[in-house]
Enzyme design. Structure first.
Site, PDB file in Angstrom:
ATOM      1  N   ASN A 496       0.829  -1.201   0.000  1.00 34.60           N
ATOM      2  CA  ASN A 496       0.000   0.000   0.000  1.00 34.60           C
ATOM      3  C   ASN A 496       0.872   1.262   0.000  1.00 34.60           C
ATOM      4  OD1 ASN A 496      -2.634  -0.855  -0.224  1.00 34.60           O
ATOM      5  ND2 ASN A 496      -2.899  -1.179   1.975  1.00 34.60           N
ATOM      6  N   ASP A 505      -6.372  -2.083  -3.200  1.00 35.82           N
ATOM      7  CA  ASP A 505      -7.715  -2.660  -3.365  1.00 35.82           C
ATOM      8  C   ASP A 505      -7.749  -3.612  -4.548  1.00 35.82           C
ATOM      9  OD1 ASP A 505      -8.572  -1.238  -1.213  1.00 35.82           O
ATOM     10  OD2 ASP A 505      -9.618   0.323  -2.356  1.00 35.82           O
ATOM     11  N   GLU A 532      -6.135  -7.610   5.218  1.00 35.64           N
ATOM     12  CA  GLU A 532      -5.486  -8.398   4.174  1.00 35.64           C
ATOM     13  C   GLU A 532      -5.493  -9.882   4.505  1.00 35.64           C
ATOM     14  OE1 GLU A 532      -2.109  -7.026   6.927  1.00 35.64           O
ATOM     15  OE2 GLU A 532      -4.051  -6.319   6.219  1.00 35.64           O
TER      16      GLU A 532
END
Length: 622
Positions: A496, A505, A532
């Site tokens: 991320n 995403d 996650e």
């Protein structure tokens, strides 16, 4: 001399109990904690007074009624009260000194503890004779025990006398406090009823002066306390003419003895607004029959009067609306004949409208409906018994929805009048039924959304929790295997940070697609566990099968080769923890199975990630 001291002790105890009764009644505004502290202080003062009037039976040894006050304080005041009373008693007895100070302190502690035990044993029970006797019994037990410890079998007759007097004094004190408690409860109930009742309650003397008034009536006249009403008359509250009318009416009630019940009267307040009151007043007499005043209750019925007037005003409007209303309306007599119906009623039934004429019987109307196949839910071949049973339902208060041949839906609302007649209102609800069907389809769609993770499209945590519990229970019952995989994306935070949350995403969606591709059986469940983390529930799958599917998942993700610069593998990888439940497994709950898989996942991470670990094994990488 000893008997005079005995009498003095009893008098002192009685005086202190009496003073407390009067003070507590006056200080009813004290909080519960404040009342218990005050009670403990008063009993402590009594104990000190009793020790001041004690009999010295030997050098430094004293006899008094301190135990009575200690027992009463503990049983009726609880821990807080006895803490105060016991502290004061201990301090004063220590100050008295003497050879028996240690014995005296022990007796204070023992009676306090024994009486506190009685308090905790009986605290949820009503204050009755059982509590009184239990309280009184603590005193002779401690007095005799301490006397025997002091003097053996040759203790003086004075000790026996104090033991008996202590028991009697405690019995009397406990009885008085119990009676006063019941009196206080009754007083509190009466005060609560007067202050919290929604209506205006009051009592007046024979000269129409307020003696008692509840808080509502005080507020109604601009006062903040009900006590501010005492001594006032209506002449202090209303214009003279109106007050004189009230006074004359009340004097008539008291002179004739005839009560005034449900008297309605209007009153114009400031601003010209009119209010209506419903008042009842009854004369009061003492036990000798002498007139002493009257009691009254007044209720504000302004809203009720307004609604009644509105109902009268709307009567003509309602009559006109019935003729122009969109709904059909029909009235049937108690014998089942149609008395009245509007045109809308006949129009609502195109195939049986001809039969719906005043004077027609409900059975004939039902036959016309059947004969012309007007309702699609009724077969034209129904029996006469069915027709009669259907006609009899006219005289049941019920709501019915019926489908017609032309696709319309009608709502029939049947209500019975007091004379046995039936009123039927017919409404076209076709649009509503169509809306209901659309809402039902939407609800089914929303139900699917409620059980699906919005990002990945697989089951959400809520579904996982329900399924793992159900499958665990089934596996325990049937002795069948159950496997669980917990999957975590390696270094996802770094992913991320490197590529941004939108790419993160997309990565999660891709993982969800991979999970769907490897979960083949309808009984298996792939779910997003959180963040996650993902999970796969495999009913009926043993350890080897679970490991094989885990390797298949890990390999599929390798083939997908999602770039990950922040990972040593350069692609997105996963760590997988596997736990298996089988016949003879020691897992006591589904939670323990999840914890085992989570521990295995942790083992896989500590071994360098991008590997699989089974509960109880070392992590293995491909």
């Amino acid at each position: 001399m000893a008997w005079q001291v005995l009498i003095g002790n009893v008098a002192a105890v009685s005086l202190l109990i009496s003073v407390w009764m009067h003070l507590h009644y006056r200080l009813y505004r004290l909080s519960e904690v404040q009342a218990k502290i005050a009670f403990g202080l008063m009993m402590g003062l009594g104990a000190i007074t009793s020790m001041v009037l004690s009999i010295e039976i030997d050098s430094g040894y004293y006899l008094d009624l301190r135990s009575t006050l200690l027992a009463v304080s503990a049983v009726y005041g609880g821990p807080l009260a006895i803490l105060v009373t016991g502290s004061l008693t201990v301090i004063y007895r220590t100050a008295m000194g003497g050879a028996g100070v240690q014995t005296g302190l022990i007796s204070i502690i023992v009676v306090s503890l024994l009486a506190s035990s009685v308090h905790f044993l009986l605290r949820r029970q009503p204050m009755n004779l059982k509590r009184i006797v239990a309280t009184a019994s603590t005193v002779p037990v401690v007095t005799l025990a301490m006397g025997l410890a002091y003097g053996g079998e040759d203790f003086p007759i004075t000790l026996l006398s104090f033991t008996i007097i202590g028991f009697v004094a405690t019995l009397v004190a406990a009885s008085v406090i119990t009676y006063f408690h019941a009196f206080t409860v009754e007083r509190d109930i009466l005060r609560a009823a007067l202050t919290q009742a929604p209506d205006l309650y009051y009592v007046k003397d024979h000269k129409s002066r307020f003696v008692v008034a509840n808080l509502n009536i005080a507020r109604n006249h601009g006062r903040t306390k009900s006590s501010e009403m005492v001594g006032l008359t209506d002449f202090d509250l209303y214009p003279r003419e109106r007050a004189q009318a009230f006074f004359d009416r009340e004097q008539e009630i008291m002179s004739t003895g005839d009560p005034m019940v449900d008297f309605e009267e209007p009153y114009v307040i400031e601003g010209g607004r009119e209010r209506w009151f419903l008042t009842s007043k009854v004369p009061l007499r003492d036990r000798h029959g002498h007139l002493i005043g009257l009691a009254g209750v007044t209720r504000d019925i302004t809203d009720k009067k307004r609604l009644t007037q509105e109902a009268v005003d709307s009567k003509n409007v309602l009559s006109q609306a019935m003729a122009e209303m969109s709904d059909g309306l029909a009235m049937f007599s108690p014998d089942g004949k149609l008395v009245f119906c509007n045109d809308q009623y006949r129009t609502a039934f195109p195939r049986s409208g001809y039969a719906r004429q005043p004077g027609a019987h409900i059975s004939d109307i039902v036959r016309a409906v059947v004969r012309n196949a007007e309702r699609i839910d009724v077969s034209p071949d129904v029996s006469e018994e069915w027709i009669q049973a259907s006609a009899a339902q006219l005289f049941l208060t019920r709501d019915t929805e019926i489908p017609l041949f032309d696709g319309r839906w009608l709502s029939l609302r049947t209500r019975l009048a007091s004379d046995g007649s039936a009123l039927v209102v017919v409404s076209d609800i076709t649009s509503m039924k169509h809306s209901e069907e659309q809402l039902k389809q939407l609800a089914q769609k929303m139900t699917g959304l409620a059980y699906t993770d919005a990002l990945t499209g697989i089951a959400n945590r809520r579904v996982f929790d329900e399924v793992i519990l159900t499958e665990f229970t089934r596996a325990r019952r049937n002795g069948s295997p159950l496997s669980l995989l917990l999957i975590d994306i390696d270094h996802f935070k770094s992913y991320n940070d490197t590529y941004g949350h939108l790419e993160g995403d997309k990565c999660l969606k891709a993982i969800g697609d991979v999970l769907r591709s490897v979960v083949m059986r309808t009984s298996d469940l792939a779910a997003r566990f959180g963040g996650e983390e993902f999970a796969i529930v495999l009913p009926g799958t043993d350890r080897d099968g679970a490991l094989a599917l885990a390797e298949l998942l890990r390999s599929a993700l390798h083939q997908l080769a999602i770039p990950h610069r922040a990972s040593s593998k350069s692609i997105v990888t996963t760590s997988i923890g596997v736990a298996n439940m089988f016949d003879g497994s020691t897992f006591a709950s589904a939670v323990e199975l999840v914890e085992a898989a989570d521990q295995a996942l942790y083992d896989a991470k500590t071994k360098g990630r991008d590997c699989i670990a089974a509960a109880g094994d070392q992590a293995t990488a491909a």
